[in-house]
Design an enzyme around this catalytic site. Structure first.
Site, mmCIF file in Angstrom:
data_model
loop_
_atom_site.group_PDB
_atom_site.id
_atom_site.type_symbol
_atom_site.label_atom_id
_atom_site.label_comp_id
_atom_site.label_asym_id
_atom_site.label_seq_id
_atom_site.Cartn_x
_atom_site.Cartn_y
_atom_site.Cartn_z
ATOM 1 N N SER A 104 23.006 41.850 25.556
ATOM 2 C CA SER A 104 22.113 42.754 26.236
ATOM 3 C C SER A 104 22.830 44.545 26.096
ATOM 4 C CB SER A 104 21.954 42.672 27.739
ATOM 5 O OG SER A 104 21.311 43.810 28.484
ATOM 6 N N TYR A 135 16.539 48.228 23.936
ATOM 7 C CA TYR A 135 15.274 48.992 24.207
ATOM 8 C C TYR A 135 15.108 50.213 23.454
ATOM 9 C CZ TYR A 135 14.953 46.014 28.467
ATOM 10 O OH TYR A 135 15.114 44.997 29.319
ATOM 11 N N THR A 161 13.264 44.720 22.534
ATOM 12 C CA THR A 161 12.547 44.054 23.675
ATOM 13 C C THR A 161 11.358 44.812 23.880
ATOM 14 O OG1 THR A 161 14.458 43.213 24.887
ATOM 15 C CG2 THR A 161 12.618 43.652 26.251
ATOM 16 N N LYS A 229 11.183 41.046 20.904
ATOM 17 C CA LYS A 229 11.171 40.060 22.083
ATOM 18 C C LYS A 229 10.190 40.517 22.944
ATOM 19 C CE LYS A 229 14.258 38.672 25.827
ATOM 20 N NZ LYS A 229 14.032 39.332 26.930
ATOM 21 N N HIS A 253 9.999 37.772 29.443
ATOM 22 C CA HIS A 253 11.174 38.303 30.172
ATOM 23 C C HIS A 253 11.464 37.408 31.316
ATOM 24 C CE1 HIS A 253 12.992 42.400 29.924
ATOM 25 N NE2 HIS A 253 13.648 41.961 30.888
ATOM 26 N N VAL A 287 13.413 27.304 30.361
ATOM 27 C CA VAL A 287 14.035 26.231 29.650
ATOM 28 C C VAL A 287 15.607 25.733 30.565
ATOM 29 C CG1 VAL A 287 15.413 25.347 27.591
ATOM 30 C CG2 VAL A 287 13.675 26.980 27.571
#
Ligand SMILES: Cc1cc2nc3c(=O)[nH]c(=O)nc-3n(C[C@H](O)[C@H](O)[C@H](O)COP(=O)(O)O)c2cc1C
Ligand SMILES: CC(C)CC(=O)C(=O)O
Length: 367
Positions: A104, A135, A161, A229, A253, A287
């Site tokens: 991230s 971002y 993202t 994403k 998200h 998941v």
């Protein structure tokens, strides 16, 4: 620990409830958070038998790189919030499993150090299975500086993202007053991007003004493959292909941005149809089991991502916890493949899944 849910319970026991809520929570009523898991439960597997298949293999090619597991570690912020080693522990566990980790932008360890940890733990001759989540920032120089940090670290892809024109509204965080990292923790990738910047999470600007032009611009300043994403609409998937994007991570998200959007599994068939094999589609959201992964793969995802499970495993038992989590998922996927009569991931086809039956009992056959 025998399944993902065990890690969730163990993390709840250990964590400050405010931090546990930050991880578990989603936007508004959390309808989409629940929908993600429910969608997997509503789908049934229809196995084939007596197919004379070899023991299943889980190797997969992702953007030209090799992974030993079709499970990615989706980007999650703030690993040091739950473990003192933070992203270093996660990266070691991911590399040992041969799974791609997406670091991230808001990691609490700098991406260069994460990459070093991954390299040290990767198998001989393996490339660092590390991608960087970004971002886009309104100031292009800041975006470029972040891309440089990721590139210098040896990341092999950028994951942009695009579902966050504004920050999702977690009412849990609001009620708990959780807006900031505790003293001593920083977003290390953000330190000194401009003179004197401290690595504060508030440095991450979110803006509704980004457009496809910014993706074209990003394409022009980096050689790295770019994934998006957070695309959910098939038309956006087509636009992504047209803008030279190398892959999609189909994601809502984890239900943390716009509430009431579809479960990612529900959105998958239309996205797969829209890209028509031109770029790989990955999926995350809900998941929790090997069978979940198998269902998504059967419907056309190349691999699946996990977010919360990684945070739970890290909180429960640090690097060991994440290693165990990935082992369990490997076992579960191998098991599900064998039980479906498939020797490999490419033998997972849409005919192996069907909706849970919702018709009347006996389908009217009994008069
Ligand atoms: C605690 C937490 C932090 C997250 N941080 C980020 C982030 O920094 N960037 C991002 O693109 N997505 C972030 N996500 C979303 C995940 O990448 C992923 O899409 C989502 O968690 C997948 O759903 P799952 O948690 O049900 O597996 C975060 C999710 C969680 C739970
Ligand atoms: C805004 C980021 C710092 C974290 C994030 O994306 C998330 O918590 O979902």
């Amino acid at each position: 620990m025998f399944c993902v849910k065990d890690f969730e319970a163990a993390a709840r026991e250990k964590l400050d409830p405010v931090h546990a809520d930050f991880i578990a929570g989603g936007a508004r009523d959390e309808i989409t958070v629940r929908a993600n898991e429910e969608a997997f439960a509503r789908l049934r597997l229809l196995p084939r038998v007596l197919r004379g298949r070899a023991v299943p293999g889980l190797d997969v090619t992702l953007l030209g790189g090799h992974a030993r597991l079709p499970v990615l570690l989706s980007p999650t912020a703030f690993h040091k919030l739950v473990d003192p080693e933070g992203e270093l522990a996660t990266a070691r566990a991911a590399a040992a499993a041969g799974a791609v980790m997406i670091a991230s932008m808001a990691s609490t360890v700098a991406v260069g150090e994460i990459a070093d940890a991954a390299r040290a733990a990767a198998g001989p001759g393996e490339t660092v299975p590390l991608w960087f989540q970004l971002y886009l920032q309104p100031d292009p120089e800041i975006t470029e500086a972040l891309v440089r940090r990721a590139t210098d670290a040896g990341c092999t892809a950028l994951v942009v993202t695009v579902d966050s024109p504004v920050l999702g509204a977690s009412e849990r965080n609001r009620r708990n007053g959780f807006h900031d990292l505790p003293a001593g923790l920083r977003c290390e990738n953000l330190v000194d991007l401009r003179d004197g910047e401290f690595g504060h999470v508030r440095q991450i600007a979110m803006s509704p003004e980004f457009s496809w032009e910014h993706i074209t611009w990003l394409r022009s300043v980096t050689e790295l493959p770019i994934l998006l994403k957070g695309v959910l609409h098939p038309e956006d998937a087509r636009l992504a292909v047209r803008h030279g994007v190398s892959g999609l991570l189909l994601s809502n998200h984890g239900g943390r941005q716009l509430d009431t959007v579809p479960a990612t599994l529900e959105a998958l068939p239309a996205i797969v149809a829209a890209v028509a094999g031109r770029i790989p589609v990955l999926l995350d959201g809900g998941v929790r089991r090997g069978t979940d992964a198998v269902k998504a793969l059967a419907l056309g995802a190349r691999a699946v991502g996990i977010g919360r499970p990684v945070m739970w495993a890290l909180a429960a038992d640090g690097e060991k916890g994440v290693r165990r989590l990935l082992e369990l998922l490997r076992e579960e996927i191998e098991d599900a493949l064998a039980l479906c009569g498939a020797a490999g991931l490419d033998e997972l086809t849409p005919d192996l899944v069907r909706p849970a039956w919702s018709g009347p009992l006996f389908g009217g056959a009994v008069s």
